[in-house]
Design an enzyme around this catalytic site. Structure first.
Site, PDB file in Angstrom:
ATOM      1  N   GLU A 124       6.649 -13.003  -7.300  1.00  0.00           N
ATOM      2  CA  GLU A 124       6.367 -12.028  -6.248  1.00  0.00           C
ATOM      3  C   GLU A 124       5.612 -12.634  -5.065  1.00  0.00           C
ATOM      4  O   GLU A 124       5.029 -11.915  -4.251  1.00  0.00           O
ATOM      5  CB  GLU A 124       5.574 -10.858  -6.837  1.00  0.00           C
ATOM      6  CG  GLU A 124       6.327 -10.106  -7.922  1.00  0.00           C
ATOM      7  CD  GLU A 124       5.489  -9.024  -8.565  1.00  0.00           C
ATOM      8  OE1 GLU A 124       5.279  -7.985  -7.917  1.00  0.00           O
ATOM      9  OE2 GLU A 124       5.055  -9.219  -9.709  1.00  0.00           O
ATOM     10  N   SER A 132       7.601  -5.491  -8.863  1.00  0.00           N
ATOM     11  CA  SER A 132       8.621  -5.523  -7.813  1.00  0.00           C
ATOM     12  C   SER A 132      10.037  -5.418  -8.368  1.00  0.00           C
ATOM     13  O   SER A 132      10.985  -5.848  -7.724  1.00  0.00           O
ATOM     14  CB  SER A 132       8.484  -6.792  -6.953  1.00  0.00           C
ATOM     15  OG  SER A 132       7.254  -6.795  -6.264  1.00  0.00           O
ATOM     16  N   TYR A 186      12.572  -3.614  -0.701  1.00  0.00           N
ATOM     17  CA  TYR A 186      12.154  -4.545   0.339  1.00  0.00           C
ATOM     18  C   TYR A 186      13.215  -4.898   1.379  1.00  0.00           C
ATOM     19  O   TYR A 186      12.882  -5.451   2.420  1.00  0.00           O
ATOM     20  CB  TYR A 186      11.660  -5.848  -0.309  1.00  0.00           C
ATOM     21  CG  TYR A 186      10.533  -5.620  -1.284  1.00  0.00           C
ATOM     22  CD1 TYR A 186       9.303  -5.136  -0.855  1.00  0.00           C
ATOM     23  CD2 TYR A 186      10.698  -5.854  -2.643  1.00  0.00           C
ATOM     24  CE1 TYR A 186       8.270  -4.910  -1.738  1.00  0.00           C
ATOM     25  CE2 TYR A 186       9.672  -5.633  -3.546  1.00  0.00           C
ATOM     26  CZ  TYR A 186       8.457  -5.160  -3.084  1.00  0.00           C
ATOM     27  OH  TYR A 186       7.430  -4.928  -3.973  1.00  0.00           O
ATOM     28  N   ARG A 204      -1.892   2.431  -7.724  1.00  0.00           N
ATOM     29  CA  ARG A 204      -0.761   3.344  -7.541  1.00  0.00           C
ATOM     30  C   ARG A 204      -0.119   3.594  -8.892  1.00  0.00           C
ATOM     31  O   ARG A 204       0.144   2.640  -9.632  1.00  0.00           O
ATOM     32  CB  ARG A 204       0.264   2.734  -6.578  1.00  0.00           C
ATOM     33  CG  ARG A 204       1.256   3.735  -6.007  1.00  0.00           C
ATOM     34  CD  ARG A 204       2.397   3.051  -5.299  1.00  0.00           C
ATOM     35  NE  ARG A 204       3.290   2.425  -6.264  1.00  0.00           N
ATOM     36  CZ  ARG A 204       3.656   1.134  -6.215  1.00  0.00           C
ATOM     37  NH1 ARG A 204       3.202   0.337  -5.276  1.00  0.00           N
ATOM     38  NH2 ARG A 204       4.473   0.654  -7.136  1.00  0.00           N
ATOM     39  N   ASP A 215       3.111   5.157 -10.908  1.00  0.00           N
ATOM     40  CA  ASP A 215       4.514   5.500 -10.702  1.00  0.00           C
ATOM     41  C   ASP A 215       5.006   6.438 -11.801  1.00  0.00           C
ATOM     42  O   ASP A 215       4.663   6.271 -12.983  1.00  0.00           O
ATOM     43  CB  ASP A 215       5.378   4.236 -10.691  1.00  0.00           C
ATOM     44  CG  ASP A 215       5.001   3.285  -9.564  1.00  0.00           C
ATOM     45  OD1 ASP A 215       4.427   3.753  -8.560  1.00  0.00           O
ATOM     46  OD2 ASP A 215       5.268   2.080  -9.684  1.00  0.00           O
ATOM     47  N   GLU A 240       4.105   3.256 -14.950  1.00  0.00           N
ATOM     48  CA  GLU A 240       3.115   2.163 -14.969  1.00  0.00           C
ATOM     49  C   GLU A 240       2.064   2.414 -13.907  1.00  0.00           C
ATOM     50  O   GLU A 240       2.208   3.311 -13.062  1.00  0.00           O
ATOM     51  CB  GLU A 240       3.796   0.816 -14.700  1.00  0.00           C
ATOM     52  CG  GLU A 240       4.461   0.727 -13.330  1.00  0.00           C
ATOM     53  CD  GLU A 240       5.151  -0.606 -13.103  1.00  0.00           C
ATOM     54  OE1 GLU A 240       4.451  -1.623 -13.094  1.00  0.00           O
ATOM     55  OE2 GLU A 240       6.377  -0.608 -12.932  1.00  0.00           O
ATOM     56  N   ASN A 272       0.106   0.234 -10.903  1.00  0.00           N
ATOM     57  CA  ASN A 272       0.063  -0.995 -10.117  1.00  0.00           C
ATOM     58  C   ASN A 272      -1.353  -1.153  -9.579  1.00  0.00           C
ATOM     59  O   ASN A 272      -1.821  -0.342  -8.779  1.00  0.00           O
ATOM     60  CB  ASN A 272       1.076  -0.882  -8.969  1.00  0.00           C
ATOM     61  CG  ASN A 272       1.257  -2.171  -8.206  1.00  0.00           C
ATOM     62  OD1 ASN A 272       0.292  -2.874  -7.940  1.00  0.00           O
ATOM     63  ND2 ASN A 272       2.480  -2.473  -7.845  1.00  0.00           N
ATOM     64  N   GLY A 323       1.414  -2.852  -2.988  1.00  0.00           N
ATOM     65  CA  GLY A 323       1.879  -3.551  -1.800  1.00  0.00           C
ATOM     66  C   GLY A 323       1.272  -2.974  -0.534  1.00  0.00           C
ATOM     67  O   GLY A 323       0.969  -1.780  -0.455  1.00  0.00           O
TER      68      GLY A 323
END
Length: 317
Positions: free
Chosen positions: A20, A150, A216, A255, A257, A270, A272, A276
């Site tokens: 990543e 990612s 992305y 964050r 999800d 999960e 994070n 990002g």
């Protein structure tokens, strides 16, 4: 400019050694640019190998904004190094970082706390009979490396003939692989800053799958914030996100999800721990919807890091 930060040398660490790295560089450059524009003394620190200690010392930061993603950046290793060096850093500490980086351990802990997460089985190189194990989950399944983000190395598998190639792909990135029951429905995410949940973001990829390209590279993925949900559903998701944050000992900004199934029930995927911070990233979108600009978000996260460091110093001293 925030008074507590105006005289600080702020390091922004980016790069790293994981798959990543490119995403991390994009996050780091965005954070660096925003801090420079706000008038801060910014010191970019590019993590490229074992010389990282020398790079940190050369930069001489008073606090470090971690924009690393993946192994050696989110898994507690760099956090441990910074603890030893006595430098404040953003995001959670060693324990939370290590737990949240391992999706299998995270899911086990969530289940123990009664937090809904999709059923899964863990594969290791010596337990590799995926076709038999998947029968306990049902089709389709998600196949992913246990400790990578990612969506790198992740596959959505609908038929048995595609299972082995997906498992082999995931094993190229990690020595532990998850087979997870696919939750059909909507994808949403909740940013958390300082223990407070931000507005819910719904992610609507054109092809229906939020993979690396959709994250992305695509210009067609749609983001709706605040998500078009009932007030009750919104609160349930935000409360669950805070429950996850607390169960994993989160700090700073994270964050969580989710997938919402066809009955509207949220399932945690999960957490994070270093979200990002690029132009398409979800945490800044949620912060903006809450009235917090990009620079203000960065400042808030940095202040959290300084507060935590000061609190630890009082306990230890």
């Amino acid at each position: 400019m925030i008074e507590q930060l105006k005289d600080k040398k702020i390091g922004v660490m980016m790069g790293g050694l994981s798959a990543e790295r490119e995403v991390s560089m994009n996050s780091g450059r965005a954070v660096e640019a925003a801090l420079r524009e706000a008038g801060y003394d910014v010191r970019p620190i590019v993590f490229a190998g074992p010389d990282i200690i020398e790079e940190i010392k050369k930069s001489g930061p008073d606090v470090i904004f971690l924009a690393l993603h993946g192994r050696y950046g989110e898994d507690g290793t760099i956090q441990g190094l910074l603890e030893i060096l006595g430098i404040p850093y953003t995001g959670p500490g060693v324990l939370c970082s290590a737990i949240a980086m391992d999706k299998a351990v995270t899911k086990e802990l969530l289940m123990q706390n009664g937090i809904p997460t999709a059923d899964f089985v863990r594969l290791t190189p010596d337990i590799f009979d995926a076709s038999k194990l998947v029968n306990t989950l049902g089709w389709p399944v998600v196949v992913k490396p246990a400790s990578l983000g990612s969506t790198i190395g992740m596959s959505f598998v609908y038929e048995e003939k595609d299972l082995l190639p997906a498992v082999e792909l995931a094993f190229r990135h990690d020595d532990t692989v998850l087979l997870e029951r696919f939750i059909k429905g909507r994808e949403v995410t909740v940013g958390i800053v300082g223990g407070t949940a931000l507005p819910v973001v719904e992610i609507i990829p054109q092809g229906g799958v939020y993979d690396y390209e959709a994250k992305y590279q695509s210009t067609t993925t749609r983001y709706v914030c605040p998500a078009e949900l009932t007030e009750r559903t919104t609160k349930v998701i935000q409360d669950l996100a805070v429950d996850v944050f607390e169960a994993l000992r989160g700090e700073g900004a994270s964050r969580v999800d989710f997938r919402l199934d066809e009955d509207g029930k949220p399932w945690v995927l999960e957490m994070n721990t270093i979200p990002g911070m690029t132009g398409t990233s979800l945490l800044p979108k949620a912060a903006k919807a809450a009235g917090m600009g990009f620079a203000a978000l960065i400042e808030t996260v940095l202040l959290e890091a300084l507060k935590r460091h000061e609190a630890k110093a009082k306990i230890q001293g």
